[in-house]
Motif scaffolding. Structure first.
Motif, PDB file in Angstrom:
ATOM      1  N   VAL A   1       9.886   3.075 -21.529  1.00 29.33           N
ATOM      2  CA  VAL A   1       9.202   4.330 -21.188  1.00 29.33           C
ATOM      3  C   VAL A   1       8.555   4.935 -22.430  1.00 29.33           C
ATOM      4  CG1 VAL A   1       9.602   6.729 -20.503  1.00 29.33           C
ATOM      5  CG2 VAL A   1      10.536   4.868 -19.143  1.00 29.33           C
ATOM      6  N   ILE A   2       9.255   4.922 -23.547  1.00 26.63           N
ATOM      7  CA  ILE A   2       8.684   5.455 -24.787  1.00 26.63           C
ATOM      8  C   ILE A   2       7.440   4.668 -25.180  1.00 26.63           C
ATOM      9  CG2 ILE A   2       9.092   5.744 -27.265  1.00 26.63           C
ATOM     10  CD1 ILE A   2      12.057   6.300 -26.534  1.00 26.63           C
ATOM     11  N   VAL A   3       7.525   3.329 -25.095  1.00 28.73           N
ATOM     12  CA  VAL A   3       6.360   2.487 -25.388  1.00 28.73           C
ATOM     13  C   VAL A   3       5.196   2.839 -24.459  1.00 28.73           C
ATOM     14  CG1 VAL A   3       5.472   0.117 -25.343  1.00 28.73           C
ATOM     15  CG2 VAL A   3       7.731   0.589 -26.322  1.00 28.73           C
TER      16      VAL A   3
ATOM     17  N   ILE B   1      -0.929   7.743 -24.546  1.00 29.29           N
ATOM     18  CA  ILE B   1      -1.476   8.725 -25.484  1.00 29.29           C
ATOM     19  C   ILE B   1      -2.621   8.097 -26.273  1.00 29.29           C
ATOM     20  CG2 ILE B   1      -0.971  10.025 -27.586  1.00 29.29           C
ATOM     21  CD1 ILE B   1       1.851  10.516 -26.408  1.00 29.29           C
ATOM     22  N   LEU B   2      -2.455   6.825 -26.674  1.00 32.73           N
ATOM     23  CA  LEU B   2      -3.537   6.106 -27.353  1.00 32.73           C
ATOM     24  C   LEU B   2      -4.772   6.025 -26.461  1.00 32.73           C
ATOM     25  CD1 LEU B   2      -4.589   4.232 -29.666  1.00 32.73           C
ATOM     26  CD2 LEU B   2      -3.616   2.319 -28.377  1.00 32.73           C
ATOM     27  N   PHE B   3      -4.574   5.710 -25.181  1.00 24.70           N
ATOM     28  CA  PHE B   3      -5.716   5.638 -24.258  1.00 24.70           C
ATOM     29  C   PHE B   3      -6.411   6.987 -24.151  1.00 24.70           C
ATOM     30  CE2 PHE B   3      -7.630   6.416 -20.149  1.00 24.70           C
ATOM     31  CZ  PHE B   3      -8.480   5.326 -20.023  1.00 24.70           C
ATOM     32  N   ILE B   4      -5.646   8.051 -23.980  1.00 27.97           N
ATOM     33  CA  ILE B   4      -6.233   9.389 -23.842  1.00 27.97           C
ATOM     34  C   ILE B   4      -7.062   9.735 -25.075  1.00 27.97           C
ATOM     35  CG2 ILE B   4      -5.683  11.860 -23.714  1.00 27.97           C
ATOM     36  CD1 ILE B   4      -3.165  11.017 -22.089  1.00 27.97           C
TER      37      ILE B   4
ATOM     38  N   ILE C   1      -5.913  -5.008 -26.017  1.00 32.66           N
ATOM     39  CA  ILE C   1      -4.691  -5.812 -26.127  1.00 32.66           C
ATOM     40  C   ILE C   1      -3.469  -4.905 -26.143  1.00 32.66           C
ATOM     41  CG2 ILE C   1      -3.367  -7.303 -27.682  1.00 32.66           C
ATOM     42  CD1 ILE C   1      -6.024  -8.606 -28.491  1.00 32.66           C
ATOM     43  N   ILE C   2      -3.538  -3.834 -26.925  1.00 36.42           N
ATOM     44  CA  ILE C   2      -2.411  -2.887 -26.992  1.00 36.42           C
ATOM     45  C   ILE C   2      -2.163  -2.265 -25.625  1.00 36.42           C
ATOM     46  CG2 ILE C   2      -1.639  -0.692 -27.961  1.00 36.42           C
ATOM     47  CD1 ILE C   2      -3.086  -1.444 -30.537  1.00 36.42           C
ATOM     48  N   LEU C   3      -3.262  -1.851 -24.949  1.00 37.21           N
ATOM     49  CA  LEU C   3      -3.120  -1.221 -23.632  1.00 37.21           C
ATOM     50  C   LEU C   3      -2.542  -2.200 -22.622  1.00 37.21           C
ATOM     51  CD1 LEU C   3      -4.295  -0.354 -20.658  1.00 37.21           C
ATOM     52  CD2 LEU C   3      -3.644   1.477 -22.216  1.00 37.21           C
ATOM     53  N   ALA C   4      -3.061  -3.429 -22.613  1.00 32.97           N
ATOM     54  CA  ALA C   4      -2.563  -4.424 -21.665  1.00 32.97           C
ATOM     55  C   ALA C   4      -1.100  -4.756 -21.949  1.00 32.97           C
ATOM     56  CB  ALA C   4      -3.420  -5.693 -21.739  1.00 32.97           C
ATOM     57  N   ALA C   5      -0.737  -4.864 -23.229  1.00 31.01           N
ATOM     58  CA  ALA C   5       0.659  -5.126 -23.577  1.00 31.01           C
ATOM     59  C   ALA C   5       1.542  -3.964 -23.136  1.00 31.01           C
ATOM     60  CB  ALA C   5       0.789  -5.354 -25.083  1.00 31.01           C
ATOM     61  N   GLY C   6       1.041  -2.740 -23.342  1.00 36.79           N
ATOM     62  CA  GLY C   6       1.785  -1.566 -22.889  1.00 36.79           C
ATOM     63  C   GLY C   6       1.954  -1.545 -21.386  1.00 36.79           C
ATOM     64  N   ALA C   7       0.906  -1.961 -20.676  1.00 29.86           N
ATOM     65  CA  ALA C   7       0.981  -1.999 -19.212  1.00 29.86           C
ATOM     66  C   ALA C   7       1.975  -3.051 -18.740  1.00 29.86           C
ATOM     67  CB  ALA C   7      -0.402  -2.294 -18.627  1.00 29.86           C
TER      68      ALA C   7
END
Length: 491
Positions: free
Chosen positions: A204-206, A212-215, A322-328
């Motif tokens: 959840v923290i990740v 927040i990065l996306f926003i 990549i970061i967003l997809a990994a987060g997803a």
């Protein structure tokens, strides 16, 4: 000799609240109380944030346009009203089973079983739907890192929806990553609830950091022109999107399924529900607003792994995507984990009441988890995820969630009048206005769902009714001599 119960007596018999609480302490049948307030709040956030944001925009922006923001707000207000009702009932009845247990104590066994059927539909279908979305982001992540796309035959279901009908004709043969995800979550749940909770809290923290990065990045490309026309399909489109989006608030119900595994439940359950809701609504609105401002509304339709694609288009670089997809990928794992957890606890409570086979409340003596229950649920959910399309599953989840939420709001009103002096850790303000508004809002959203959902839900209700009258009612712990014993404990 005791006279047999009438049809109406079976349907309306209630389980005393005192016995529900006593039952959670019975030796050999209890679950381990190991969840903290933070872990339970994380469960709610983990089961909620991600479902709507990562997948639903591509489905609902074509339906409502940028006015999907209003759809999120309508669904959020409805969830907020219901969250207050959940908070009151959970502070009175800290037991597994969520709205099923609440209905059993307030409206009777028949209504409770109907709610349980809706919850089984809600949790099983939503876990499958979320797992399907996970495969999209997994494919996007693998492509961005290696340049390789997974083959289409293993990424989508062979069945498609056409109005009121489901038929073969999909692009793939099986959604294999979705099925694998379900079994990975199953293995983690079988290790123990505290281990699952700690893993979920980390995920959840990740997830929140990634969003927040996306926003932050999407806000740099915000263009108000992308919000016009704001409501191309009018209020009908807004309503339809709100009904579909509502399933994203399933996490509120998932929190209340943990009533027997949380420390100090009368205090922590209401706090966890309300805290999770506040965090969820803030993130939903901010992510949806920045996504809509950063991309033309016409590009959302059919867009897979949409948030990752938006970041890639904004930055012209692969690393944010990549970061967003990994987060997803991490985020959706946590959603599937919590939703499967909720499903198993509903069946655990039903089995203990005699309304489901005994195997569902057998607890592993070492881990104190219902392992057979978890494995059976995983097999069924993975099959749904592998072969049924996601768009049908979203709306089915909303139907189950809305019916359960409606019953919870009714239950608050019933107990206020039936047991006005009972101990409550939290009380719904502005009673009875808020529960009534919650009921009306839920019924309004139910009316906006699609025809195929009504058809499938009706078939499911008929199957559940046949099962109840042929098996469950006769095996209920409230049947014949058991009822007197239960009431003696409840006094």
């Amino acid at each position: 000799m005791k006279n047999p119960m009438t049809f109406s007596q079976r349907l309306l018999r209630c389980k005393p609240i005192d016995y529900l609480v006593h039952e959670t302490k019975q030796s050999g049948k209890q679950l381990k109380r190991s969840l903290t307030l933070f872990q339970l709040t994380s469960f709610g956030i983990g089961a909620t944030i991600g479902t709507g944001i990562f997948f639903v925009l591509s489905e609902q922006v074509p339906v409502a346009g940028p006015a999907v923001l209003i759809s999120f707000i309508i669904a959020g207000i409805t969830a907020g009203l219901t969250a207050l009702c959940y908070a009151e009932l959970s502070s009175m009845i800290p037991a597994s089973g969520s709205s099923y247990s609440y209905a059993f104590a307030t409206l009777g066994e028949g209504v409770a079983f109907l709610v349980a059927a809706c919850l089984i539909l809600e949790y099983g279908v939503s876990a499958a739907a979320v797992a399907i979305g996970w495969s999209e982001y997994l494919n996007n992540l693998i492509h961005n890192v290696t340049g390789i796309h997974l083959p289409q035959w293993m990424l989508s279901a062979p069945i498609v929806a056409d109005g009121y009908k489901l038929h073969f004709g999909g692009d793939g043969l099986i959604n294999l990553p979705a099925a694998v995800l379900v079994f990975l979550c199953c293995l983690l749940l079988m290790r123990g609830v505290s281990e699952s909770a700690r893993t979920n809290a980390i995920m959840v923290i990740v997830k929140l950091v990634v969003l927040i990065l996306f926003i932050a990045i999407a806000a740099t490309a915000f263009d108000s022109d992308n919000l016009t026309p704001f409501s191309p399909h009018g209020f009908a489109g807004i309503s339809a999107a709100a009904g579909s989006i509502f399933f994203t608030f399933i996490g509120l119900d998932a929190v209340s399924t943990a009533g027997e595994e949380i420390e100090n439940p009368r205090r922590n359950l209401p706090l966890a529900i309300i805290s999770a809701l506040c965090v969820v609504i803030i993130f939903y609105v901010l992510v949806a607003l920045t996504a809509l401002g950063a991309q033309q509304q016409g590009l959302f339709e059919g867009q897979q792994a949409g948030l990752a694609v938006i970041l890639q288009n904004i930055t012209g670089s692969a690393w944010p995507a990549i970061i967003l997809a990994a987060g997803a990928v991490i985020s959706v794992f946590s959603i599937t984990l919590v939703v499967l957890y909720g499903q198993t606890r509903i069946l655990f409570a039903m089995s203990r009441d005699g309304l489901a086979p005994k195997i569902f409340h057998r607890v592993n003596p070492r881990t104190l988890t219902p392992n057979a229950n978890t494995l059976i649920v995983a097999c069924i959910v993975s099959t749904i995820a592998a072969f049924i399309p996601a768009d049908v599953l979203w709306d089915l989840t909303s139907m189950g969630t809305l019916i359960a939420f409606t019953v919870v709001s009714i239950g608050v009103m019933v107990l206020r009048y039936r047991m006005p002096d009972a101990s409550r850790g939290f009380k719904v303000p502005f009673f009875p206005m808020l529960p009534i508004l919650s009921i009306c809002a839920c019924l309004y959203l139910i009316a906006s769902l699609s025809g195929v959902v009504y058809t499938i839900a009706a078939i499911w209700a008929i199957i559940a009714g046949i099962y109840y009258f042929c098996f469950a009612a006769k095996n209920s712990v409230l049947e014949q001599g058991s009822e007197a014993n239960i009431h003696s404990h409840g006094d």
